[in-house]
Design a protein around this motif. Structure first.
Motif, PDB file in Angstrom:
ATOM      1  N   VAL A   1       0.840  -1.205   0.000  1.00 60.84           N
ATOM      2  CA  VAL A   1       0.000   0.000   0.000  1.00 60.84           C
ATOM      3  C   VAL A   1       0.873   1.252   0.000  1.00 60.84           C
ATOM      4  CG1 VAL A   1      -1.637   1.344   1.379  1.00 60.84           C
ATOM      5  CG2 VAL A   1      -2.021  -1.094   1.021  1.00 60.84           C
ATOM      6  N   ALA A   2       1.885   1.296   0.856  1.00 56.61           N
ATOM      7  CA  ALA A   2       2.768   2.469   0.916  1.00 56.61           C
ATOM      8  C   ALA A   2       3.475   2.684  -0.421  1.00 56.61           C
ATOM      9  CB  ALA A   2       3.777   2.311   2.042  1.00 56.61           C
ATOM     10  N   ASP A   3       3.985   1.602  -1.024  1.00 61.42           N
ATOM     11  CA  ASP A   3       4.689   1.731  -2.307  1.00 61.42           C
ATOM     12  C   ASP A   3       3.767   2.224  -3.414  1.00 61.42           C
ATOM     13  OD1 ASP A   3       7.016   0.858  -1.158  1.00 61.42           O
ATOM     14  OD2 ASP A   3       6.862  -1.200  -1.915  1.00 61.42           O
ATOM     15  N   ARG A   4       2.568   1.660  -3.492  1.00 63.97           N
ATOM     16  CA  ARG A   4       1.637   2.041  -4.562  1.00 63.97           C
ATOM     17  C   ARG A   4       1.158   3.481  -4.416  1.00 63.97           C
ATOM     18  NH1 ARG A   4      -0.421  -1.538  -8.344  1.00 63.97           N
ATOM     19  NH2 ARG A   4       1.338  -2.925  -8.678  1.00 63.97           N
ATOM     20  N   VAL A   5       0.786   3.889  -3.209  1.00 60.76           N
ATOM     21  CA  VAL A   5       0.309   5.269  -3.014  1.00 60.76           C
ATOM     22  C   VAL A   5       1.443   6.240  -3.304  1.00 60.76           C
ATOM     23  CG1 VAL A   5      -0.538   6.933  -1.312  1.00 60.76           C
ATOM     24  CG2 VAL A   5      -1.536   4.653  -1.423  1.00 60.76           C
ATOM     25  N   ARG A   6       2.654   5.890  -2.869  1.00 58.32           N
ATOM     26  CA  ARG A   6       3.812   6.748  -3.112  1.00 58.32           C
ATOM     27  C   ARG A   6       4.078   6.880  -4.616  1.00 58.32           C
ATOM     28  NH1 ARG A   6       7.379   3.884  -0.478  1.00 58.32           N
ATOM     29  NH2 ARG A   6       6.598   4.604   1.508  1.00 58.32           N
ATOM     30  N   SER A   7       4.035   5.766  -5.342  1.00 59.09           N
ATOM     31  CA  SER A   7       4.383   5.822  -6.762  1.00 59.09           C
ATOM     32  C   SER A   7       3.251   6.381  -7.637  1.00 59.09           C
ATOM     33  CB  SER A   7       4.803   4.443  -7.262  1.00 59.09           C
ATOM     34  OG  SER A   7       3.721   3.552  -7.239  1.00 59.09           O
ATOM     35  N   LEU A   8       2.003   6.032  -7.362  1.00 62.24           N
ATOM     36  CA  LEU A   8       0.897   6.469  -8.220  1.00 62.24           C
ATOM     37  C   LEU A   8       0.367   7.856  -7.874  1.00 62.24           C
ATOM     38  CD1 LEU A   8      -1.099   3.140  -8.580  1.00 62.24           C
ATOM     39  CD2 LEU A   8       0.466   4.186 -10.210  1.00 62.24           C
ATOM     40  N   ALA A   9       0.338   8.206  -6.585  1.00 63.08           N
ATOM     41  CA  ALA A   9      -0.214   9.506  -6.186  1.00 63.08           C
ATOM     42  C   ALA A   9       0.873  10.515  -5.842  1.00 63.08           C
ATOM     43  CB  ALA A   9      -1.157   9.334  -4.997  1.00 63.08           C
TER      44      ALA A   9
END
Length: 127
Positions: free
Chosen positions: A91-99
């Protein structure tokens, strides 16, 4: 030196250079970040136990920082701590990379544990 004005069009119809402060800002809605977090949690959890609800998330966004709470249902017995850590990382990686947001906190709340059906065993007590 050429003067720069906001909204001006340069020679050839191309937009004139605008200072970074005058370009505006992009704001990503909380519900969009929550959907990104939910999808990332689904990917981290993998196959859901029969009857389990898919993960869902709630977020609090303040400027470029998102605090995320993810609700999951997991199979039992299993490595619950390991699965929660995997969900946190994903979750942390995806939110960081996409948002493009910092994610200082991801809380994983296990809502329900689903017993894995033992092969050939009836419901109830087994020896």
């Amino acid at each position: 030196m050429t003067p720069v004005s906001t909204g001006a069009v340069g020679p050839g119809g191309s937009p004139a250079a605008v200072a970074p402060g005058g370009r505006g800002a992009t704001r990503i809605a909380d519900r969009v970040v929550a959907k990104i977090a939910s999808q990332a949690a689904r990917e981290a959890v993998g196959t859901l136990p029969p009857g389990a609800a898919p993960p869902h998330a709630s977020v609090a966004v303040h400027h470029d920082t998102a605090r995320v709470r993810v609700h999951v249902e997991l199979a039992y017995p299993g490595d619950i701590g390991g699965r929660c850590a995997q969900v946190r990382r994903q979750v942390a990686d995806r939110v960081r990379s996409l948002a493009g947001m910092a994610v200082p906190e991801v809380v994983v709340q296990v809502e329900r544990l689903h017993l894995a059906a033992a092969s050939g065993a009836a419901h109830g007590r087994t020896r």
